[in-house]
Design a protein around this motif. Structure first.
Motif, PDB file in Angstrom:
ATOM      1  N   THR A  51      -1.410   4.718   5.242  1.00  0.00           N
ATOM      2  CA  THR A  51      -1.571   4.563   3.792  1.00  0.00           C
ATOM      3  C   THR A  51      -3.053   4.660   3.413  1.00  0.00           C
ATOM      4  OG1 THR A  51      -1.580   2.157   4.058  1.00  0.00           O
ATOM      5  CG2 THR A  51       0.506   3.173   3.460  1.00  0.00           C
ATOM      6  N   SER A  60       0.848  -1.210   0.000  1.00  0.00           N
ATOM      7  CA  SER A  60       0.000   0.000   0.000  1.00  0.00           C
ATOM      8  C   SER A  60       0.872   1.244   0.000  1.00  0.00           C
ATOM      9  CB  SER A  60      -0.902   0.015   1.238  1.00  0.00           C
ATOM     10  OG  SER A  60      -1.738  -1.108   1.252  1.00  0.00           O
ATOM     11  N   GLY A 106      -3.526   8.763   3.992  1.00  0.00           N
ATOM     12  CA  GLY A 106      -2.474   9.573   3.364  1.00  0.00           C
ATOM     13  C   GLY A 106      -1.664  10.374   4.369  1.00  0.00           C
ATOM     14  N   SER A 150       2.394   1.874  -3.435  1.00  0.00           N
ATOM     15  CA  SER A 150       1.411   2.430  -4.375  1.00  0.00           C
ATOM     16  C   SER A 150       1.121   3.902  -4.075  1.00  0.00           C
ATOM     17  CB  SER A 150       0.120   1.614  -4.342  1.00  0.00           C
ATOM     18  OG  SER A 150      -0.547   1.787  -3.109  1.00  0.00           O
ATOM     19  N   LYS A 151       1.269   4.316  -2.801  1.00  0.00           N
ATOM     20  CA  LYS A 151       1.024   5.721  -2.409  1.00  0.00           C
ATOM     21  C   LYS A 151       2.174   6.644  -2.812  1.00  0.00           C
ATOM     22  CE  LYS A 151      -2.907   6.168  -0.082  1.00  0.00           C
ATOM     23  NZ  LYS A 151      -3.917   7.149  -0.447  1.00  0.00           N
ATOM     24  N   ILE A 183       2.504  10.751   4.478  1.00  0.00           N
ATOM     25  CA  ILE A 183       3.139  10.223   3.251  1.00  0.00           C
ATOM     26  C   ILE A 183       4.109  11.245   2.652  1.00  0.00           C
ATOM     27  CG2 ILE A 183       2.733   9.414   0.878  1.00  0.00           C
ATOM     28  CD1 ILE A 183       1.921   7.350   3.014  1.00  0.00           C
TER      29      ILE A 183
END
Length: 344
Positions: A297, A134, A300, A137-138, A303
């Motif tokens: 994740t 995850s 958000g 992908s973020k 991040i």
């Protein structure tokens, strides 16, 4: 063959080389050489027209960066990490000459194994279901498989963090470790060999802890960090010398803030809490993290901060390497000047 009457020398056989090339995969090698045999050309016979026979054509096999070349017994004889690097895998035999009674000698014949280790700036390390896929992908455009059960990552996945100034940092999502990985449990060595080639480690830990199955013991976030450290240490102690960051994931869960406060206390003085653990779980040396970043994740949270910390850490290491390189060059220059003065 040599040419006895005129003392002519036969051409030596060609050599087999492995040459590191970008955009090459193990699949392209397999497609090009389905029999998995790499054969160089035969040297030309000596003749009246050409007393010195021509050398046989070399066989150049293009291989991906990060390849290790091993003998059949597992002993490593070479590795290629940068584009253009070459490794002589099998040398061609000598052509017929006076020494060999003008008869050609056989070339080398070897059975070798090509083992690919992923090369990335940052390697994501964690137990299954910590949220590594995850996270990848973020922070990048990679599309790894994501699900709410363990072991969704079976093969390493590579993504790139893109920054506004066009800087790119490669991140590898590696298969989840389990306790006992160093003795080849689970993905074991298949996972750990890739960690060797990453410049930095990014440990990803679930703030609520981890339990592989109902049959295995529940581990808190603190225990998880120590267990991951222990597995890396048991596989290869040098892995713990790599710069490391810690991402504490799933901060959107209930009680996450309280768990984080408890974890931060434990990480500030790990020695005070080691008595809570079994002796075999305790690593000889605890990892020192350059940054600890709470993230989610799912929402958000954190991040962007994590991406900046990764960038800062990579830049600092690169600057350090450049500084060391400059010092070495300066030292060589000074030594060379001193030698010239001593001669004169």
């Amino acid at each position: 063959m040599g040419y006895p009457r005129l003392g002519g020398e036969g051409g030596r056989g060609g050599d087999v080389w492995f040459v590191a090339r970008e955009r090459t995969t193990l699949k392209t090698i397999k497609d090009r050489y389905p029999q998995k045999r790499f054969i160089a050309g035969t040297g030309a016979n000596s003749s009246v027209i050409s007393l010195k026979g021509e050398k046989g054509k070399d066989c150049e096999v293009h291989v991906p960066l990060g390849i290790s070349i091993l003998l059949d017994d597992g002993k490593q004889i070479g590795e290629l990490n940068a584009a253009g690097e070459r490794f002589l895998a099998a040398r061609g035999g000598l052509g017929g000459s006076l020494i060999t009674n003008f008869l050609p000698c056989k070339g080398q014949k070897r059975i070798i194994r090509l083992d690919l280790k992923l090369i990335a700036d940052v390697g994501l390390v964690g137990f299954p279901n910590a949220g590594k896929s995850s996270l990848l992908s973020k922070i990048s455009h990679a599309k790894p498989e994501i699900a709410d059960y363990a072991f969704t990552t079976i093969q390493p996945k590579l993504g790139k963090i893109m920054y506004s100034d066009y800087k790119q940092i490669s991140v590898a999502d590696l298969p989840g470790l389990i306790e006992g990985a160093h003795v080849n449990k689970g993905m074991g060595h298949k996972f750990l060999k890739h960690v060797e080639r990453t410049k930095q480690l990014l440990l990803v830990v679930d703030i609520s802890g981890f339990q592989l199955s109902v049959k295995t013991q529940f581990r808190t976030a603190f225990e998880t960090i120590l267990l991951l450290t222990k597995e890396l240490e048991l596989y290869k102690e040098e892995l713990l010398t790599k710069p490391a960051l810690l991402a504490i994931n799933k901060m959107d869960l209930p009680c996450a803030k309280d768990n984080l406060n408890e974890l931060m206390k434990q990480l500030q003085n790990p020695q005070d809490f080691l008595h809570l653990l079994q002796e075999e779980m305790i690593p000889a040396k605890t990892l020192e993290f350059k940054d600890i970043i709470p993230i989610s994740t799912y929402t958000g949270e954190g991040i962007d901060e994590l991406k900046e910390c990764v960038r800062k850490s990579i830049d600092e290491e690169a600057e350090q390497e450049n500084e060391e390189y400059r010092k070495k060059k300066l030292l060589l220059l000074q030594t060379s000047e001193e030698q010239q003065m001593n001669r004169s």
